[in-house]
Design a protein around this motif. Structure first.
Motif, short mmCIF file in Angstrom:
data_model
loop_
_atom_site.label_atom_id
_atom_site.label_comp_id
_atom_site.label_asym_id
_atom_site.label_seq_id
_atom_site.Cartn_x
_atom_site.Cartn_y
_atom_site.Cartn_z
N MET A 293 5.30 4.19 4.13
CA MET A 293 4.57 3.69 2.96
C MET A 293 3.95 4.85 2.18
O MET A 293 3.99 4.85 0.94
CB MET A 293 3.49 2.71 3.40
N ASP A 294 3.38 5.82 2.89
CA ASP A 294 2.86 7.00 2.19
C ASP A 294 3.98 7.72 1.46
O ASP A 294 3.81 8.18 0.32
CB ASP A 294 2.20 7.95 3.19
N LEU A 295 5.12 7.83 2.11
CA LEU A 295 6.26 8.51 1.48
C LEU A 295 6.72 7.77 0.24
O LEU A 295 7.06 8.39 -0.78
CB LEU A 295 7.40 8.63 2.48
N ALA A 296 6.73 6.44 0.30
CA ALA A 296 7.13 5.64 -0.87
C ALA A 296 6.17 5.85 -2.03
O ALA A 296 6.58 5.95 -3.19
CB ALA A 296 7.21 4.17 -0.49
N PHE A 297 4.87 5.92 -1.72
CA PHE A 297 3.87 6.15 -2.77
C PHE A 297 4.06 7.52 -3.42
O PHE A 297 4.11 7.65 -4.65
CB PHE A 297 2.45 6.03 -2.20
N TYR A 298 4.19 8.56 -2.59
CA TYR A 298 4.42 9.91 -3.12
C TYR A 298 5.71 9.95 -3.95
O TYR A 298 5.77 10.61 -4.99
CB TYR A 298 4.52 10.91 -1.98
N ASN A 299 6.71 9.27 -3.48
CA ASN A 299 8.00 9.28 -4.15
C ASN A 299 7.90 8.71 -5.56
O ASN A 299 8.40 9.30 -6.53
CB ASN A 299 9.02 8.47 -3.33
N ASN A 300 7.23 7.56 -5.69
CA ASN A 300 7.08 6.94 -7.01
C ASN A 300 6.17 7.76 -7.91
O ASN A 300 6.47 7.96 -9.10
CB ASN A 300 6.52 5.52 -6.85
N MET B 196 9.97 -5.76 -9.75
CA MET B 196 11.13 -5.92 -8.87
C MET B 196 11.41 -4.63 -8.10
O MET B 196 11.72 -4.65 -6.91
CB MET B 196 12.36 -6.32 -9.68
N GLY B 197 11.30 -3.49 -8.79
CA GLY B 197 11.51 -2.22 -8.12
C GLY B 197 10.49 -1.98 -7.01
O GLY B 197 10.82 -1.46 -5.94
N PHE B 198 9.25 -2.36 -7.27
CA PHE B 198 8.21 -2.23 -6.24
C PHE B 198 8.51 -3.13 -5.05
O PHE B 198 8.35 -2.71 -3.89
CB PHE B 198 6.86 -2.59 -6.86
N LEU B 199 8.95 -4.35 -5.31
CA LEU B 199 9.28 -5.27 -4.22
C LEU B 199 10.44 -4.74 -3.38
O LEU B 199 10.45 -4.89 -2.15
CB LEU B 199 9.64 -6.65 -4.78
N ILE B 200 11.43 -4.10 -4.03
CA ILE B 200 12.54 -3.52 -3.27
C ILE B 200 12.03 -2.40 -2.37
O ILE B 200 12.48 -2.24 -1.23
CB ILE B 200 13.62 -2.99 -4.23
N CYS B 201 11.09 -1.61 -2.88
CA CYS B 201 10.50 -0.54 -2.08
C CYS B 201 9.84 -1.10 -0.82
O CYS B 201 10.08 -0.62 0.29
CB CYS B 201 9.49 0.22 -2.93
#
Length: 372
Positions: A214-221, A265-270
């Motif tokens: 989840m941290d990685l997803a936040f940094y990625n976005n 939608m992109g956030f939900l896919i993440c």
């Protein structure tokens, strides 16, 4: 010391996670089609809507800014999750060492997002699965190169089935009357390659954040949005963005609706992808991805009237069959490897823990007393 067994989840939780992932991923592609038709309706001078199989980026001159807004919306939704105290807490701002470790992932994410979007721009939703059908072959090739291992014959057979399915779909669909274009197919191949590369760099980047997806997803976005800013300027979209926001017309209304819907939608896919990988096995996740593409194609036919020709149908079936066969073979190979390791431990006696002699003698006396 024995390792703790992995956390088990009920079949209902696994089923719900897979369904959530499938619905989120399918809804993302379908949202583009709905937005395209909404924009067509806004711009039509007649009472009859001219249904074109194009998505929202076909009607805007600021595709990079559109992607930037999607990433910003995802970051804002992560912040809302943090405020709600559910599932996620904002990590600290990245330091130099962390930035260096995840920079390849951010670069691949920006590149892959753009290629995915432009693939959708130049192909129908029902052909999208075919255009990106080489993800599995590229993944196997990259794994072999990086791990210095040769895939088994059966793995190569599954890759051959998928590759043949892709080539069949392209050859049978490329005609003067088809909506499929060479640039769309080329973008699909490039998108498949970057998707395979992205999986590799994400695995490496997870070590940088101590495995916290989840941290990685936040940094990625967040960092991807920052990288998009100079890209927007270099691409010359600044004037078009200014005109869209301060000019007259309905383009801004359509753009804002499109950004909001696709951003969510992109956030939900993440989130769905994270849950799918965490709760289900990699085998289940890969099968879910294959099934997702097939369902997307059928929804495109039922909802939007896209055409699945014999070539597209045959291609999708072969890609799905090859993907499922690959996951089955990988599962069998993994089971054989685990059984072999267990047999080696049994033969060496490492699988048994030695008991103190006094415990053995105590058990013997207890059994003798019970027998009397």
């Amino acid at each position: 010391m024995a390792q703790a067994p992995p956390e088990k989840h009920s079949r209902l939780v696994v089923l719900g996670t897979v369904c959530f992932y499938l619905v989120a991923a399918i809804a993302m592609v379908m949202a583009y089609e709905l937005l395209a038709r909404y924009i067509d309706e806004l711009e039509s001078d007649s009472d009859v809507l001219y249904y074109r199989n194009k998505w929202v980026l076909n009607t805007t001159t600021v595709p990079l800014f559109f992607l930037f807004i999607q990433l910003i919306i995802a970051v804002i939704l992560f912040v809302f999750l943090h405020i709600s105290g559910y599932l996620f807490k904002l990590p600290p701002m990245p330091e130099a060492a962390l930035l260096k470790g995840i920079a390849p992932m951010v670069f691949m994410n920006v590149l892959n997002l753009n290629l995915n979007n432009f693939t959708l721009k130049y192909v129908d939703a029902s052909f999208y699965q075919v255009a990106r059908g080489l993800v599995l072959p590229f993944t196997v090739v990259l794994s072999s190169l990086m791990l210095h291992s040769r895939p088994s014959l059966l793995i190569l057979v599954s890759v051959g089935i998928v590759t043949f399915g892709f080539l069949l779909g392209v050859m049978l669909d490329m005609s003067p009357t088809s909506t499929t274009t060479p640039i769309g197919v080329t973008l699909g191949i490039m998108s498949s390659m970057t998707t395979a590369l992205q999986a590799v760099v994400i695995k490496r980047s997870l070590d940088v954040v101590k495995g916290n997806a989840m941290d990685l997803a936040f940094y990625n976005n967040l960092l991807s949005a920052v990288v998009m800013i100079p890209c927007i300027v270099v691409a010359g979209e600044t004037a078009d963005v200014t005109e869209m926001f301060f000019g007259q017309g309905k383009a801004l209304n359509a753009f804002l609706w499109g950004s909001a819907i696709t951003g969510v939608m992109g956030f939900l896919i993440c989130i769905a992808g994270f849950l799918s990988i965490k709760i289900t096995s990699p085998i289940t996740h890969m099968i879910s991805s294959a099934v997702r593409g097939v369902v997307q194609s059928f929804v495109a036919v039922l909802v939007f009237g896209d055409i699945i020709t014999t070539g597209r149908g045959s291609s999708i079936a072969l890609i799905l069959a090859g993907s499922i066969y690959y996951t089955w073979i990988k599962n069998k190979e993994q089971q054989a490897r685990e059984n072999s390791e267990m047999m080696s431990k049994l033969e060496s006696g490492a699988a048994y823990e030695r008991l103190p002699m006094k415990d053995v003698e105590a058990d013997v006396r207890k059994n003798e007393a019970a027998a009397r």
